[in-house]
Motif scaffolding. Structure first.
Motif, PDB file in Angstrom:
ATOM      1  N   GLU A   1       0.843  -1.197   0.000  1.00  0.00           N
ATOM      2  CA  GLU A   1       0.000   0.000   0.000  1.00  0.00           C
ATOM      3  C   GLU A   1       0.881   1.250   0.000  1.00  0.00           C
ATOM      4  OE1 GLU A   1      -2.507   0.432   3.443  1.00  0.00           O
ATOM      5  OE2 GLU A   1      -3.941   1.642   2.329  1.00  0.00           O
ATOM      6  N   HIS A   2       1.522   1.473  -1.146  1.00  0.00           N
ATOM      7  CA  HIS A   2       2.357   2.668  -1.258  1.00  0.00           C
ATOM      8  C   HIS A   2       2.146   3.247  -2.657  1.00  0.00           C
ATOM      9  CE1 HIS A   2       5.646   5.432  -1.400  1.00  0.00           C
ATOM     10  NE2 HIS A   2       5.853   5.247  -0.108  1.00  0.00           N
ATOM     11  N   PRO A   3       1.717   4.514  -2.755  1.00  0.00           N
ATOM     12  CA  PRO A   3       1.333   5.062  -4.056  1.00  0.00           C
ATOM     13  C   PRO A   3       2.430   4.973  -5.113  1.00  0.00           C
ATOM     14  CG  PRO A   3       1.352   6.789  -2.331  1.00  0.00           C
ATOM     15  CD  PRO A   3       1.533   5.466  -1.649  1.00  0.00           C
ATOM     16  N   LEU A   4       3.671   5.283  -4.742  1.00  0.00           N
ATOM     17  CA  LEU A   4       4.758   5.269  -5.715  1.00  0.00           C
ATOM     18  C   LEU A   4       4.999   3.851  -6.245  1.00  0.00           C
ATOM     19  CD1 LEU A   4       6.629   7.500  -6.778  1.00  0.00           C
ATOM     20  CD2 LEU A   4       8.271   6.914  -4.985  1.00  0.00           C
ATOM     21  N   THR A   5       5.016   2.889  -5.342  1.00  0.00           N
ATOM     22  CA  THR A   5       5.287   1.512  -5.742  1.00  0.00           C
ATOM     23  C   THR A   5       4.092   0.905  -6.476  1.00  0.00           C
ATOM     24  OG1 THR A   5       6.977   1.219  -4.076  1.00  0.00           O
ATOM     25  CG2 THR A   5       5.886  -0.782  -4.814  1.00  0.00           C
ATOM     26  N   LEU A   6       2.878   1.285  -6.091  1.00  0.00           N
ATOM     27  CA  LEU A   6       1.704   0.813  -6.845  1.00  0.00           C
ATOM     28  C   LEU A   6       1.748   1.352  -8.268  1.00  0.00           C
ATOM     29  CD1 LEU A   6      -1.166   1.035  -4.192  1.00  0.00           C
ATOM     30  CD2 LEU A   6      -0.273  -1.040  -5.294  1.00  0.00           C
ATOM     31  N   GLU A   7       2.166   2.597  -8.408  1.00  0.00           N
ATOM     32  CA  GLU A   7       2.294   3.187  -9.745  1.00  0.00           C
ATOM     33  C   GLU A   7       3.356   2.433 -10.549  1.00  0.00           C
ATOM     34  OE1 GLU A   7       0.532   5.345 -11.337  1.00  0.00           O
ATOM     35  OE2 GLU A   7       1.870   5.299 -13.093  1.00  0.00           O
ATOM     36  N   LEU A   8       4.493   2.173  -9.911  1.00  0.00           N
ATOM     37  CA  LEU A   8       5.562   1.409 -10.567  1.00  0.00           C
ATOM     38  C   LEU A   8       5.040   0.042 -11.019  1.00  0.00           C
ATOM     39  CD1 LEU A   8       8.618   0.869 -11.216  1.00  0.00           C
ATOM     40  CD2 LEU A   8       8.853   0.073  -8.852  1.00  0.00           C
ATOM     41  N   LEU A   9       4.388  -0.682 -10.096  1.00  0.00           N
ATOM     42  CA  LEU A   9       3.906  -2.030 -10.417  1.00  0.00           C
ATOM     43  C   LEU A   9       2.879  -2.011 -11.544  1.00  0.00           C
ATOM     44  CD1 LEU A   9       3.593  -3.363  -6.759  1.00  0.00           C
ATOM     45  CD2 LEU A   9       5.111  -4.311  -8.525  1.00  0.00           C
ATOM     46  N   SER A  10       2.075  -0.939 -11.591  1.00  0.00           N
ATOM     47  CA  SER A  10       1.038  -0.883 -12.624  1.00  0.00           C
ATOM     48  C   SER A  10       1.657  -0.692 -14.006  1.00  0.00           C
ATOM     49  CB  SER A  10       0.034   0.233 -12.318  1.00  0.00           C
ATOM     50  OG  SER A  10       0.606   1.488 -12.626  1.00  0.00           O
ATOM     51  N   GLN A  11       2.886  -0.187 -14.043  1.00  0.00           N
ATOM     52  CA  GLN A  11       3.542   0.032 -15.332  1.00  0.00           C
ATOM     53  C   GLN A  11       4.430  -1.138 -15.773  1.00  0.00           C
ATOM     54  OE1 GLN A  11       5.178   3.899 -16.245  1.00  0.00           O
ATOM     55  NE2 GLN A  11       4.007   4.857 -14.606  1.00  0.00           N
ATOM     56  N   LEU A  12       4.527  -2.170 -14.925  1.00  0.00           N
ATOM     57  CA  LEU A  12       5.364  -3.325 -15.264  1.00  0.00           C
ATOM     58  C   LEU A  12       4.482  -4.487 -15.697  1.00  0.00           C
ATOM     59  CD1 LEU A  12       7.719  -3.296 -12.129  1.00  0.00           C
ATOM     60  CD2 LEU A  12       8.260  -2.423 -14.419  1.00  0.00           C
ATOM     61  N   ASP A  13       4.995  -5.325 -16.606  1.00  0.00           N
ATOM     62  CA  ASP A  13       4.185  -6.490 -16.968  1.00  0.00           C
ATOM     63  C   ASP A  13       4.697  -7.749 -16.266  1.00  0.00           C
ATOM     64  OD1 ASP A  13       6.457  -6.865 -18.385  1.00  0.00           O
ATOM     65  OD2 ASP A  13       5.541  -6.688 -20.379  1.00  0.00           O
ATOM     66  N   TYR A  14       5.433  -7.564 -15.174  1.00  0.00           N
ATOM     67  CA  TYR A  14       5.861  -8.689 -14.332  1.00  0.00           C
ATOM     68  C   TYR A  14       5.753  -8.249 -12.872  1.00  0.00           C
ATOM     69  CZ  TYR A  14      10.049  -5.783 -15.030  1.00  0.00           C
ATOM     70  OH  TYR A  14      10.915  -4.723 -15.142  1.00  0.00           O
ATOM     71  N   PRO A  15       5.641  -9.209 -11.949  1.00  0.00           N
ATOM     72  CA  PRO A  15       5.619  -8.836 -10.527  1.00  0.00           C
ATOM     73  C   PRO A  15       7.046  -8.605 -10.041  1.00  0.00           C
ATOM     74  CG  PRO A  15       5.396 -11.210 -10.747  1.00  0.00           C
ATOM     75  CD  PRO A  15       5.482 -10.665 -12.149  1.00  0.00           C
ATOM     76  N   LEU A  16       7.189  -7.947  -8.908  1.00  0.00           N
ATOM     77  CA  LEU A  16       8.515  -7.723  -8.330  1.00  0.00           C
ATOM     78  C   LEU A  16       8.731  -8.656  -7.142  1.00  0.00           C
ATOM     79  CD1 LEU A  16       8.761  -3.812  -8.374  1.00  0.00           C
ATOM     80  CD2 LEU A  16       9.952  -5.444  -9.889  1.00  0.00           C
ATOM     81  N   ALA A  17       9.834  -9.388  -7.176  1.00  0.00           N
ATOM     82  CA  ALA A  17      10.236 -10.145  -5.992  1.00  0.00           C
ATOM     83  C   ALA A  17      10.983  -9.163  -5.104  1.00  0.00           C
ATOM     84  CB  ALA A  17      11.157 -11.297  -6.385  1.00  0.00           C
ATOM     85  N   ALA A  18      10.617  -9.103  -3.840  1.00  0.00           N
ATOM     86  CA  ALA A  18      11.295  -8.144  -2.968  1.00  0.00           C
ATOM     87  C   ALA A  18      11.306  -8.597  -1.516  1.00  0.00           C
ATOM     88  CB  ALA A  18      10.641  -6.761  -3.068  1.00  0.00           C
ATOM     89  N   PRO A  19      12.486  -8.985  -1.039  1.00  0.00           N
ATOM     90  CA  PRO A  19      12.647  -9.171   0.400  1.00  0.00           C
ATOM     91  C   PRO A  19      12.920  -7.806   1.008  1.00  0.00           C
ATOM     92  CG  PRO A  19      14.717  -9.653  -0.680  1.00  0.00           C
ATOM     93  CD  PRO A  19      13.737  -9.251  -1.771  1.00  0.00           C
ATOM     94  N   SER A  20      12.923  -7.723   2.322  1.00  0.00           N
ATOM     95  CA  SER A  20      13.307  -6.473   2.963  1.00  0.00           C
ATOM     96  C   SER A  20      14.732  -6.125   2.532  1.00  0.00           C
ATOM     97  CB  SER A  20      13.214  -6.618   4.480  1.00  0.00           C
ATOM     98  OG  SER A  20      13.904  -7.771   4.920  1.00  0.00           O
TER      99      SER A  20
END
Ligand code: TXA
Ligand code: MG
Length: 318
Positions: A116-135
């Motif tokens: 739930e972060h606007p910048l990262t949601l925007e980023l994800l919406s522009q990618l055609d793959y999911p992001l793997a992300a550990p801390s």
């Protein structure tokens, strides 16, 4: 060091190149790469110095996109997703084969969440793959809750950190899975168990166990600062032979420790405020000229349970 900025196009360019970058989420910062690209996933493990038996969470921006990556979304899962996503909840669900083995460490389930972060949601919406992300912390250290924390620890290994300010929640997501028909919380986190139980009824909560690192966020000596963190039991005195001592308290200062060496998580006793401050304050005390950090547990309810879980792991001595 890495560049810290808000340039989504630059983030996309690097990710499309197979690079890993720092991204903000509401819980903690992540070290993100293309989850469908095995080389990018391998880079995440390498940068974090993380053992490859410890699987990664994938991040996407909508429940609709879940169906590309996971199968078997039953009613209960859907109810949880509808209510808490985007938010600090991770679901363990049967993966589709599009998700590489390396991401799940060969397990049949994949961990998936919508941050739930606007910048990262925007980023994800522009990618055609999911992001793997550990801390975005070196394996075993405290999770980062600001871009500067990420830069301090991984800045020499990555090129870019997307700056989304301080994390609102401050502790990692709650991880929930389903075995047969039982809902199981594998990691207590930013969504309280009470809130989850309102939707799916009673859940089983796995307390951490070093002998069962099924999900290695469950390894005991996780989330530790570099200075020894000592848990003070009620009425336990301070050992003044230890040298300079700092104190991380919940609501009240400790009477026997210099005030300038103390930080309070929430003077008003607010669990959410305490969670937000936890890791940043551990870092601040860790950086002070002290030999030891004393701390205390919070009441064992609401987010106090997840906070205590982090404190207990950080205080465990091998
Ligand atoms: O809030 C969060 O969840 C943050 C942000 C960046 O999204 N991410 C995070 O990731 O905390 P990480 O990798 O530090 O912790 C993820 C935990 C690990 O303990 C891992 O073992 C567990 O989730 N996990 C991941 N995939 C799993 C799977 N397929 N089965 C069981 N456990 C899994
Ligand atoms: Mg972690």
């Amino acid at each position: 060091m890495a560049i810290i900025g808000k340039d989504i196009d630059e983030a996309i360019r690097l990710l499309n190149d197979g690079e890993v970058i720092g991204i903000p989420t509401e819980t903690v910062y992540g070290l993100a790469g293309n989850a469908l690209n095995t080389d990018a996933a391998a880079k995440i493990f390498e940068v974090k110095n993380r053992p490859s038996f410890d699987p990664l969470i994938i991040h996407t921006n909508s429940i609709e996109r879940f169906t590309t990556y996971v199968s078997e979304i039953d009613e209960r899962v859907y109810a949880l997703a509808e209510k808490f996503m985007p938010g600090p909840l991770t679901l363990l669900l049967p993966r589709k084969t599009i998700i590489p083995d390396l991401v799940t460490s060969g397990l049949d389930n994949v961990a998936i969440r919508i941050p739930e972060h606007p910048l990262t949601l925007e980023l994800l919406s522009q990618l055609d793959y999911p992001l793997a992300a550990p801390s975005a912390n070196p394996f075993g250290y405290i999770s980062p809750t600001s871009a500067v924390h990420v830069n301090n620890q991984l800045g020499d290994k990555i090129k870019y950190i997307l700056d989304g300010g301080e994390c609102r929640v401050g502790i990692e997501s709650t991880i929930i899975g389903f075995v047969e028909h039982e809902a199981i919380v594998y990691r207590k986190g930013g969504l309280s168990i009470e809130e989850i139980e309102e939707v799916v009824g009673k859940v089983k909560v796995i307390e951490h166990s070093s002998s069962n690192p099924q999900a290695p966020g469950m390894l005991k000596s996780h989330y530790a600062p570099k200075k020894p963190l000592i848990l003070l039991e009620a009425n336990q005195g301070i050992n003044t032979n230890l040298g300079n001592i700092a104190y991380l308290g919940f609501q009240f200062y400790h009477p026997d420790i210099p005030l300038e060496n103390q930080l309070l998580l929430s003077p008003n006793g607010d669990f959410r405020e305490a969670a937000k401050h936890l890791f940043a304050y551990m870092r601040q005390l860790d950086a002070m000229d002290v030999n030891y950090i004393y701390t205390e547990l919070l009441p064992e309810k609401d987010l106090g349970r997840a906070i205590n879980d982090r404190i207990r792991r950080a205080t465990v001595k091998e």
